[in-house]
Design an enzyme around this catalytic site. Structure first.
Site, PDB file in Angstrom:
ATOM      1  N   ARG A 219       0.818  -1.206   0.000  1.00  0.00           N
ATOM      2  CA  ARG A 219       0.000   0.000   0.000  1.00  0.00           C
ATOM      3  C   ARG A 219       0.854   1.259   0.000  1.00  0.00           C
ATOM      4  O   ARG A 219       0.351   2.353  -0.245  1.00  0.00           O
ATOM      5  CB  ARG A 219      -0.926  -0.013   1.199  1.00  0.00           C
ATOM      6  CG  ARG A 219      -1.721  -1.312   1.309  1.00  0.00           C
ATOM      7  CD  ARG A 219      -2.182  -1.583   2.732  1.00  0.00           C
ATOM      8  NE  ARG A 219      -2.694  -2.944   2.909  1.00  0.00           N
ATOM      9  CZ  ARG A 219      -1.936  -3.966   3.333  1.00  0.00           C
ATOM     10  NH1 ARG A 219      -0.646  -3.775   3.588  1.00  0.00           N
ATOM     11  NH2 ARG A 219      -2.475  -5.166   3.484  1.00  0.00           N
TER      12      ARG A 219
ATOM     13  N   LYS B 150     -14.765   0.654  -2.642  1.00  0.00           N
ATOM     14  CA  LYS B 150     -14.949   0.502  -1.199  1.00  0.00           C
ATOM     15  C   LYS B 150     -14.252   1.610  -0.419  1.00  0.00           C
ATOM     16  O   LYS B 150     -14.827   2.208   0.492  1.00  0.00           O
ATOM     17  CB  LYS B 150     -14.432  -0.878  -0.777  1.00  0.00           C
ATOM     18  CG  LYS B 150     -14.872  -1.286   0.607  1.00  0.00           C
ATOM     19  CD  LYS B 150     -13.932  -0.769   1.644  1.00  0.00           C
ATOM     20  CE  LYS B 150     -14.379  -1.175   3.037  1.00  0.00           C
ATOM     21  NZ  LYS B 150     -13.449  -0.669   4.058  1.00  0.00           N
TER      22      LYS B 150
ATOM     23  N   PRO C 200     -20.507   1.552   2.132  1.00  0.00           N
ATOM     24  CA  PRO C 200     -19.312   0.816   1.696  1.00  0.00           C
ATOM     25  C   PRO C 200     -19.527  -0.691   1.785  1.00  0.00           C
ATOM     26  O   PRO C 200     -19.916  -1.200   2.828  1.00  0.00           O
ATOM     27  CB  PRO C 200     -18.238   1.265   2.703  1.00  0.00           C
ATOM     28  CG  PRO C 200     -18.728   2.563   3.259  1.00  0.00           C
ATOM     29  CD  PRO C 200     -20.217   2.449   3.252  1.00  0.00           C
TER      30      PRO C 200
ATOM     31  N   ASP D  88     -17.810  -4.154   1.773  1.00  0.00           N
ATOM     32  CA  ASP D  88     -16.638  -5.020   1.859  1.00  0.00           C
ATOM     33  C   ASP D  88     -17.144  -6.449   2.004  1.00  0.00           C
ATOM     34  O   ASP D  88     -18.318  -6.719   1.864  1.00  0.00           O
ATOM     35  CB  ASP D  88     -15.747  -4.635   3.037  1.00  0.00           C
ATOM     36  CG  ASP D  88     -16.478  -4.803   4.363  1.00  0.00           C
ATOM     37  OD1 ASP D  88     -17.462  -5.578   4.405  1.00  0.00           O
ATOM     38  OD2 ASP D  88     -16.101  -4.178   5.348  1.00  0.00           O
TER      39      ASP D  88
END
Length: 314
Positions: free
Chosen positions: A190, A232, A249, A251
DNA sequence: TCCTCTCCTTGCTT
DNA sequence: AAAGCAAGGAGAG
């Protein structure tokens, strides 16, 4: 600098530990019990929490019986009592999001355990910090995300007077970091996403305020243009960072939970999101409770209005 | 255009 | 101890 104290009166239920630990924010942590006690093992048994909001460390605890209030002690540049009321969303009563008898929102509220979670407050967090936090959330967990975010603050944030903690670094500061140093914080693949987003925003600028009022599809598209931001994470930034409670959102947990609630076996994310609109303008808040309910309480029963009608025996 | 698969870090769990 | 898993996104096919 002398620290300031405020008593923030609360409208409706309040659960501070749940609010800080439910996965929406990553810089709140329990303060070990003071004095000789100190044996809560970091569980926050003392009821005191430390967080960083803007250029200040906030020490927060919930006061006892009604009228319920949050006691805050501020170190550093005080955002002011009014801003903290906004941050904690104390101007709203979470029960309002359940209004409308016979609606899916009201049916949700009837699920076992749901009412116990109404003390969860949806914080109005800083958009930039929220963006970075949720870029780091991809296939991760709260503990690791918190480690990365706290590490960025320790390394690149500004010191706070009278506090050992630091503010979250601005995009311009993170843009100058090395990917290697970001990776050292444990955020792994990330790191280039965080760096890419910081550089883009530092270079081109970014208008968070327009995201507060833009049509939701446009707001999502703009965020998804940033590296490391898909549907998301865009929704999480809108929900937690720019006060857009009209997002849901999806997930893997919410996907599972929503399928259960609707009694369906499969559906695309868009279909789940479309269904969520029936939960009303506060569906983002309800999402956060559903998330917690599903993770801690097992499968959710289908809502009455969604339950497929049983065929009569012929 | 849409769907599916794989890879990407890390650390904790089984 | 090796494999699985975790609030996903990007790229390929």
């Amino acid at each position: 600098m002398r620290s300031k104290r405020h008593t923030l009166e609360v409208l409706g239920p309040l659960d501070l530990p749940l609010t800080f630990s439910c996965g929406q924010a990553f810089r709140w942590r329990p303060v070990a019990g003071d004095g000789a006690a100190g044996r809560d093992g970091g569980t926050g048994a003392s009821g005191l929490w430390s967080g960083v909001v803007g250029g200040a460390e906030i020490l927060a605890s919930a006061s006892g019986l009604p009228p319920v209030a949050i006691q805050v002690e501020i170190r550093g540049e005080s955002p002011g009592a009014a801003a903290l009321r906004r941050y904690f969303r104390l101007d709203e009563n979470p029960r309002e999001y359940l209004s409308g008898a016979g609606t899916p929102a009201a049916e949700l509220a009837a699920l076992p355990g749901f009412r116990d979670l109404l003390g969860m407050r949806l914080l109005r967090q800083e958009p930039w910090e929220t963006l970075v936090s949720f870029i780091c959330s991809a296939a991760s967990n709260v503990r690791k995300i918190a480690g990365g975010v706290e590490g960025m603050a320790e390394r690149w944030g500004e010191p706070i007077a009278g506090s050992a903690r630091r503010s979250f670094p601005a995009p311009e500061r993170l843009a100058r970091a090395r990917e290697q140093d970001l990776r050292a914080l444990g955020i792994g693949f990330r790191a280039p996403y965080v760096l890419g987003a910081a550089r883009r925003i530092a270079r081109d600028g970014w208008d968070w305020d327009s995201l507060r009022v833009a049509p939701i599809e446009e707001a999502r598209a703009r965020l998804q243009d940033l590296p490391g931001v898909g549907p998301k994470i865009a929704d999480c930034v809108l929900l937690f960072g720019v006060d857009r409670l009209d997002t849901y959102p999806v997930d893997r947990w919410i996907r599972r939970a929503t399928l259960e609630l609707t009694g369906r076996r499969r559906a695309r994310d868009e279909e789940l999101e479309a269904w969520s609109r029936r939960l009303g303008p506060g569906r983002g808040y309800l999402q956060q409770i559903i998330f917690h309910l599903r993770r801690t309480g097992g499968p959710l029963p289908p809502l009455p209005s969604e339950r497929p009608a049983r065929r009569k025996a012929s």
